[in-house]
Scaffold this motif. Structure first.
Motif, PDB file in Angstrom:
ATOM      1  N   ALA A 162       5.816   6.208   4.898  1.00  0.00           N
ATOM      2  CA  ALA A 162       5.338   7.155   3.819  1.00  0.00           C
ATOM      3  C   ALA A 162       5.662   8.439   3.776  1.00  0.00           C
ATOM      4  O   ALA A 162       6.232   9.140   2.897  1.00  0.00           O
ATOM      5  CB  ALA A 162       3.838   6.598   3.070  1.00  0.00           C
ATOM      6  N   LEU A 163       5.286   9.132   4.655  1.00  0.00           N
ATOM      7  CA  LEU A 163       5.449  10.410   5.125  1.00  0.00           C
ATOM      8  C   LEU A 163       6.853  10.870   5.174  1.00  0.00           C
ATOM      9  O   LEU A 163       7.393  11.739   4.665  1.00  0.00           O
ATOM     10  CB  LEU A 163       4.897  10.551   6.489  1.00  0.00           C
ATOM     11  CG  LEU A 163       4.729  12.100   6.843  1.00  0.00           C
ATOM     12  CD1 LEU A 163       4.196  13.051   6.014  1.00  0.00           C
ATOM     13  CD2 LEU A 163       4.067  12.340   8.376  1.00  0.00           C
ATOM     14  N   PHE A 164       7.671  10.046   5.864  1.00  0.00           N
ATOM     15  CA  PHE A 164       9.021  10.387   6.232  1.00  0.00           C
ATOM     16  C   PHE A 164       9.753  10.197   4.675  1.00  0.00           C
ATOM     17  O   PHE A 164      10.839  10.846   4.412  1.00  0.00           O
ATOM     18  CB  PHE A 164       9.622   9.750   7.229  1.00  0.00           C
ATOM     19  CG  PHE A 164       9.390  10.315   8.585  1.00  0.00           C
ATOM     20  CD1 PHE A 164       8.680  11.865   8.658  1.00  0.00           C
ATOM     21  CD2 PHE A 164       9.408   9.742   9.594  1.00  0.00           C
ATOM     22  CE1 PHE A 164       8.383  12.215   9.989  1.00  0.00           C
ATOM     23  CE2 PHE A 164       9.283  10.161  10.915  1.00  0.00           C
ATOM     24  CZ  PHE A 164       8.600  11.404  11.213  1.00  0.00           C
ATOM     25  N   THR A 165       9.582   9.334   4.080  1.00  0.00           N
ATOM     26  CA  THR A 165      10.137   8.853   2.709  1.00  0.00           C
ATOM     27  C   THR A 165       9.693  10.153   1.940  1.00  0.00           C
ATOM     28  O   THR A 165      10.853  10.641   1.105  1.00  0.00           O
ATOM     29  CB  THR A 165       9.524   7.648   2.065  1.00  0.00           C
ATOM     30  OG1 THR A 165      10.061   6.710   2.971  1.00  0.00           O
ATOM     31  CG2 THR A 165       9.984   7.384   0.681  1.00  0.00           C
TER      32      THR A 165
ATOM     33  N   VAL B 125       0.872  -1.134  -0.042  1.00  0.00           N
ATOM     34  CA  VAL B 125       0.105   0.009   0.065  1.00  0.00           C
ATOM     35  C   VAL B 125       0.922   1.411   0.073  1.00  0.00           C
ATOM     36  O   VAL B 125       0.669   2.108  -0.735  1.00  0.00           O
ATOM     37  CB  VAL B 125      -0.920  -0.095   1.131  1.00  0.00           C
ATOM     38  CG1 VAL B 125      -1.906   1.382   1.342  1.00  0.00           C
ATOM     39  CG2 VAL B 125      -1.713  -1.480   1.332  1.00  0.00           C
ATOM     40  N   ASN B 126       1.944   1.331   0.874  1.00  0.00           N
ATOM     41  CA  ASN B 126       2.702   2.491   0.996  1.00  0.00           C
ATOM     42  C   ASN B 126       3.712   2.588  -0.420  1.00  0.00           C
ATOM     43  O   ASN B 126       3.788   3.604  -0.700  1.00  0.00           O
ATOM     44  CB  ASN B 126       3.869   2.258   2.099  1.00  0.00           C
ATOM     45  CG  ASN B 126       3.263   2.843   3.440  1.00  0.00           C
ATOM     46  OD1 ASN B 126       2.111   3.471   3.457  1.00  0.00           O
ATOM     47  ND2 ASN B 126       3.674   2.338   4.528  1.00  0.00           N
ATOM     48  N   MET B 127       3.889   1.546  -0.893  1.00  0.00           N
ATOM     49  CA  MET B 127       4.712   1.575  -2.355  1.00  0.00           C
ATOM     50  C   MET B 127       3.677   2.219  -3.370  1.00  0.00           C
ATOM     51  O   MET B 127       4.261   3.098  -4.266  1.00  0.00           O
ATOM     52  CB  MET B 127       4.944   0.016  -2.879  1.00  0.00           C
ATOM     53  CG  MET B 127       6.115  -0.706  -1.987  1.00  0.00           C
ATOM     54  SD  MET B 127       7.667  -0.039  -2.372  1.00  0.00           S
ATOM     55  CE  MET B 127       8.417  -1.571  -1.602  1.00  0.00           C
TER      56      MET B 127
ATOM     57  N   VAL C 170      13.398   0.757  -1.237  1.00  0.00           N
ATOM     58  CA  VAL C 170      14.384   0.460  -0.103  1.00  0.00           C
ATOM     59  C   VAL C 170      13.982   1.140   1.209  1.00  0.00           C
ATOM     60  O   VAL C 170      13.711   0.467   2.217  1.00  0.00           O
ATOM     61  CB  VAL C 170      15.810   0.833  -0.332  1.00  0.00           C
ATOM     62  CG1 VAL C 170      16.630   0.552   0.876  1.00  0.00           C
ATOM     63  CG2 VAL C 170      16.542   0.372  -1.675  1.00  0.00           C
ATOM     64  N   SER C 171      13.284   2.296   1.270  1.00  0.00           N
ATOM     65  CA  SER C 171      12.988   2.965   2.476  1.00  0.00           C
ATOM     66  C   SER C 171      11.634   2.600   2.926  1.00  0.00           C
ATOM     67  O   SER C 171      11.590   2.354   4.260  1.00  0.00           O
ATOM     68  CB  SER C 171      13.095   4.460   2.219  1.00  0.00           C
ATOM     69  OG  SER C 171      11.800   4.954   1.343  1.00  0.00           O
ATOM     70  N   ILE C 172      10.685   2.137   2.088  1.00  0.00           N
ATOM     71  CA  ILE C 172       9.627   1.599   2.679  1.00  0.00           C
ATOM     72  C   ILE C 172       9.526   0.397   3.393  1.00  0.00           C
ATOM     73  O   ILE C 172       9.225   0.081   4.539  1.00  0.00           O
ATOM     74  CB  ILE C 172       8.599   1.573   1.593  1.00  0.00           C
ATOM     75  CG1 ILE C 172       8.105   3.194   1.126  1.00  0.00           C
ATOM     76  CG2 ILE C 172       7.162   0.683   2.073  1.00  0.00           C
ATOM     77  CD1 ILE C 172       7.395   4.007   2.348  1.00  0.00           C
TER      78      ILE C 172
END
Length: 408
Positions: A388-391, A268-270, A285-287
């Protein structure tokens, strides 16, 4: 049938999910305990959990293999935001626990058979052992630390492979991503089943039992989501953070709330990051990394529950100990499992700072399982939406430096 599906797909996914939520709650009260309806939720979560490890492995490996030498990455900023956010959440929980002290009625509560870690060293040891776990075993058991580690190893090893090999890896990653989109399109039915099962078994009574404890926990999470995180984002992008904050809460929090798994919410975040126009090389990578170490909600749970035990026993906590607790809770939260209830078994670790026996600490864990329907759902929603917010914040900060307009 084709036109019906077209009309269904033309409706916003969030609106469809909200419809599933309302229908599930109504059915749960009207005709409870029908296994077929509850099965929809189990199937949805199972599908997400099944595809997420493969998605993470191929996306990370493909992005690293195709990463061009000299190309800029923002992973340092993302990791810093993750750590700052988790520690800040622990501090908020300490302050709230001092302002609104909570006590518990501890009885012989049955807990799950899993044994809690007996120290920070145990948590770190477990993390390191997970890094070197067999890659096939990591995929089959959804060990995201191991999956990330081996994806990085293979991705770096394939950096000098032929263009055909890199194209094939990219095609695999695209195919898995498409499969994930198909799974997510069934989210309204999955949410319907999950809400139905929750309302059927727990009803609305869970909101009144342990009400004060829930208010402190959920209140801390709300403060972090609506005050602390926006402040962190603002300091990075120097503009109004709330449109981005609300988009992440809308698109990520809702599904994470009901799946109760940061790992299951990775796809979902992707999709959310893709809709924001972020660089796939970064968020692939970050998620998954965030689903492993970005645990603000877990830090809140560990801190509040440990201090509730302290208050119940009548212990006094000084400022120095509270600071140490914030650090321990933040470090412990980074080792929390990305599955439902993953943070609860780390409560005894925080309790050990105050000399609280394991028997009493495990009773506190039992209380955590009782309120987990609400607490763990909110915790996971905060954890996952913050990934997701910080990415996005890290990449938008980079855009700002380059003079590129920020849109969401």
């Amino acid at each position: 049938m084709g036109s019906l599906l077209q009309k269904w797909n033309s409706i916003s996914l969030v609106k469809r999910i909200l419809a599933g939520l309302v229908i599930g709650a109504i059915l749960g009260k009207a005709i409870p305990n029908i296994a077929v309806i509850a099965l929809l939720g189990d199937l949805f979560v199972g599908a997400l959990k099944g595809v997420a490890p493969i998605l993470v492995f191929f996306l990370v490996m493909s992005s690293l293999a195709q990463h061009k030498k000299g190309a800029k990455t923002n992973m340092g900023t993302v990791i810093a935001l993750y750590l700052i956010g988790t520690f800040s959440a622990a501090v908020v929980a300490v302050i709230a626990s001092f302002m609104f002290p909570v006590t518990l009625t501890l009885t012989d509560i049955a807990t799950e058979a899993s044994a809690p870690p007996d120290g920070v060293g145990t948590v770190i040891k477990t993390l390191l052992l997970n890094v070197v776990q067999n890659p096939i075993a990591s995929l089959s058991t959804a060990n995201y630390i191991g999956i990330l580690a081996w994806a990085v190893v293979f991705g770096l090893a394939l950096k000098h492979s032929s263009d055909h090999t890199k194209t094939m890896l990219g095609n695999f990653a695209d195919a898995v991503s498409q499969a994930v989109r198909w799974v997510i399109s069934f989210a309204p039915f999955g949410i319907l089943g999950l809400v139905y099962a929750t309302v059927s078994t727990s009803g609305l009574g869970i909101f009144t039992d342990y009400g004060k404890l829930l208010l402190v926990l959920v209140g801390c999470m709300a403060v972090v989501a609506l005050v602390v995180n926006p402040l962190i984002v603002f300091l990075n992008i120097k503009q109004n953070p709330y449109p981005l904050v609300f988009k992440c809460l809308k698109d990520s929090f809702i599904t994470a709330f009901f799946t109760r798994s940061s790992a299951a919410n990775i796809p979902v975040n992707m999709t959310l990051c893709e809709s924001l126009g972020l660089d796939e090389d970064n968020y692939s990578v970050s998620i998954p990394l965030g689903a492993t170490i970005n645990m603000a909600g877990a830090a809140i749970t560990i801190t509040v529950m440990a201090l509730a035990a302290v208050n119940t026993l009548g212990y006094t906590v000084d400022i120095g100990t509270a600071v140490v607790l914030s650090v321990v809770a933040a470090v412990s939260a980074c080792g929390a499992s990305g599955v439902a209830g993953g943070s609860l078994l780390l409560i005894p670790l925080a309790c050990s700072l105050f000399g609280i026996s394991n028997d009493i600490a495990m009773q506190v864990v039992g209380v955590g399982f009782i309120i987990g329907v609400v607490q763990d759902s909110c915790e996971t929603g905060l954890n996952s939406s913050t990934d997701a917010l910080f990415t996005a914040a890290a990449e938008f900060r980079q855009w700002k430096k380059q003079g590129k307009p920020i849109k969401w």
